[in-house]
Scaffold this active site. Structure first.
Site, PDB file in Angstrom:
ATOM      1  N   HIS A  54       0.854  -1.202   0.000  1.00  0.00           N
ATOM      2  CA  HIS A  54       0.000   0.000   0.000  1.00  0.00           C
ATOM      3  C   HIS A  54       0.884   1.245   0.000  1.00  0.00           C
ATOM      4  CE1 HIS A  54      -4.103   1.742   1.192  1.00  0.00           C
ATOM      5  NE2 HIS A  54      -3.302   2.784   0.995  1.00  0.00           N
ATOM      6  N   HIS A  58       1.273   4.905  -2.157  1.00  0.00           N
ATOM      7  CA  HIS A  58       0.753   5.814  -3.186  1.00  0.00           C
ATOM      8  C   HIS A  58       1.917   6.563  -3.842  1.00  0.00           C
ATOM      9  CE1 HIS A  58      -3.604   5.678  -2.149  1.00  0.00           C
ATOM     10  NE2 HIS A  58      -3.127   5.297  -0.979  1.00  0.00           N
ATOM     11  N   ASP A 116       1.809   9.334  -5.741  1.00  0.00           N
ATOM     12  CA  ASP A 116       1.774  10.799  -5.601  1.00  0.00           C
ATOM     13  C   ASP A 116       2.110  11.260  -4.178  1.00  0.00           C
ATOM     14  OD1 ASP A 116      -0.602   9.693  -4.764  1.00  0.00           O
ATOM     15  OD2 ASP A 116      -1.909  11.062  -5.867  1.00  0.00           O
ATOM     16  N   GLY A 136      -9.351   8.157  -2.526  1.00  0.00           N
ATOM     17  CA  GLY A 136      -9.998   9.463  -2.388  1.00  0.00           C
ATOM     18  C   GLY A 136     -10.681   9.564  -1.040  1.00  0.00           C
ATOM     19  N   HIS A 144     -10.027   1.110  -0.454  1.00  0.00           N
ATOM     20  CA  HIS A 144      -9.830   1.899   0.764  1.00  0.00           C
ATOM     21  C   HIS A 144     -11.137   1.919   1.564  1.00  0.00           C
ATOM     22  CE1 HIS A 144      -6.145   3.623  -0.969  1.00  0.00           C
ATOM     23  NE2 HIS A 144      -5.903   4.180   0.206  1.00  0.00           N
ATOM     24  N   GLU A 164     -11.175   3.590   7.278  1.00  0.00           N
ATOM     25  CA  GLU A 164     -10.151   4.559   7.692  1.00  0.00           C
ATOM     26  C   GLU A 164     -10.887   5.773   8.245  1.00  0.00           C
ATOM     27  OE1 GLU A 164      -7.937   6.253   4.458  1.00  0.00           O
ATOM     28  OE2 GLU A 164      -6.342   7.007   5.749  1.00  0.00           O
ATOM     29  N   ASP A 209       1.855   3.714   2.980  1.00  0.00           N
ATOM     30  CA  ASP A 209       0.843   4.638   2.472  1.00  0.00           C
ATOM     31  C   ASP A 209       1.477   5.782   1.680  1.00  0.00           C
ATOM     32  OD1 ASP A 209      -1.804   5.172   1.993  1.00  0.00           O
ATOM     33  OD2 ASP A 209      -2.233   6.121   3.911  1.00  0.00           O
TER      34      ASP A 209
END
Ligand SMILES: [Zn+2]
Length: 333
Positions: free
Chosen positions: A8, A10, A12, A173, A201, A204, A281
């Protein structure tokens, strides 16, 4: 050095700081003081919630709009995490966020795959005693208004590159009731029909009900899912159905899902028999890396080497990769 797997991560949220500076120079952007730039890219201890956390993605995403930039970012991120002991990673991003300057989603993904291949070639040329780092891409559908067509296109692109650099899908998102997971049922049904593995996702910012919704869509992995601890029946269901949780400790502290790391329940869930994994993450947004996360949980929650071995084995089992790759990963430990 620990051998680590990150399921996991990301793209960006994990663009290396030095690569951001390099891209700013390439694009002739005015130089910014390092400290101010870090504030633009990373949250501090005063981060309020997931929405403030997500604001830190705006600047890096702005620098991820050409094929050359995307390739460079993937390449430099892989070089960086190889040094940290990673042997397998799944890097995720949403192709639809990188089309501002005219790239199609297919071109975006092709550029990221070029970054993977550039790294694999570099790794071959720089052989070391360290095991190789292998990588796949996960393409994120986005919880955004009016983007059904873009999400649909992401599935088409994932199908096109499946097992050729891309190994699955995700839904990312802001988790809010307006973007409930059940709104994405037809898209994930399509993914299932095309045998594209996916994670979602959930659990959370939103509670156990969002995890139930992800399971209803057929997700075998949950991005975060940490709020399952609010529902003992759900925990039992996760164990029974061998569902994997992609937990990310510091990220959950940043977004105020937990207020103290001492209460972070990875060890507890692991000992109960949940297929938990530990992941980073967003390395740049949270200003962390995976070795840091392991060390943190060792120091603050008593995570042992035996627990860490189990986290590794859980990650291999859950990875969206070939059986040959799983065999390699099992043999490394
Ligand atoms: Zn995430």
């Amino acid at each position: 050095m620990r051998k680590l797997i990150d399921l996991h991560l990301h793209l960006d949220g994990s663009v290396p700081f030095t690569t951001i500076k390099e891209l700013m120079t390439i694009h002739g952007l005015p130089t910014i003081d390092d400290q101010i730039l870090r504030q633009k890219l990373s949250v501090g201890p005063d981060c309020r919630d997931l929405n403030e956390f997500l604001e830190k993605f705006a600047f890096p995403v702005h620098l991820m709009q050409t094929a050359a930039d995307l390739q460079l970012i993937v390449f430099s991120l892989l070089k960086k995490i190889k040094k940290q002991g990673l042997v397998y990673v799944e890097i995720r991003f949403a192709p639809q966020l990188h089309t501002e300057q005219g790239l199609t989603q297919e071109e975006v993904v092709r550029a990221a795959i070029s970054g993977l291949n550039q790294f694999f070639n570099w790794q071959k040329m720089h052989s070391s005693s360290q095991p190789e780092l292998h990588a796949n891409l996960l393409l994120c559908l986005m919880r955004l208004p009016h983007n059904y067509d873009q999400n649909l296109e992401t599935i088409t692109v994932a199908k096109h590159f499946l097992d050729r650099g891309v190994s699955g899908l995700d839904l990312a998102g802001a988790e809010t009731p307006a973007f409930a997971i059940s709104n994405y049922t037809s898209l994930f049904n399509l993914a299932s029909q095309n045998s594209i593995p996916f994670t979602i996702h959930a659990g959370e910012a939103m509670g156990p009900e969002s995890i139930y919704q992800a399971l209803d869509l057929g997700a075998r992995r949950i991005g975060h899912g940490i709020r399952c601890i609010e529902d003992t029946q759900l925990v039992a269901e996760l164990i029974q159905n061998k569902i994997t949780l992609e937990c990310c400790a510091t990220s959950n502290l940043n977004t105020k899902v937990f207020d103290q790391i001492d209460h972070y329940p990875v060890k507890k869930l692991l000992n109960q028999g949940v297929n938990v994994t530990l992941n980073s993450d967003d390395m740049t947004v949270s200003n962390i890396d995976l070795p840091h996360e392991y060390q943190l949980l060792e120091e603050k929650t008593g995570l042992t080497r035996a627990d860490e071995k189990q986290l590794y084995l859980n990650a291999v089992t859950a990875a969206f990769c070939s059986n040959a790759e799983k065999k390699r990963l099992f043999s490394l430990i």
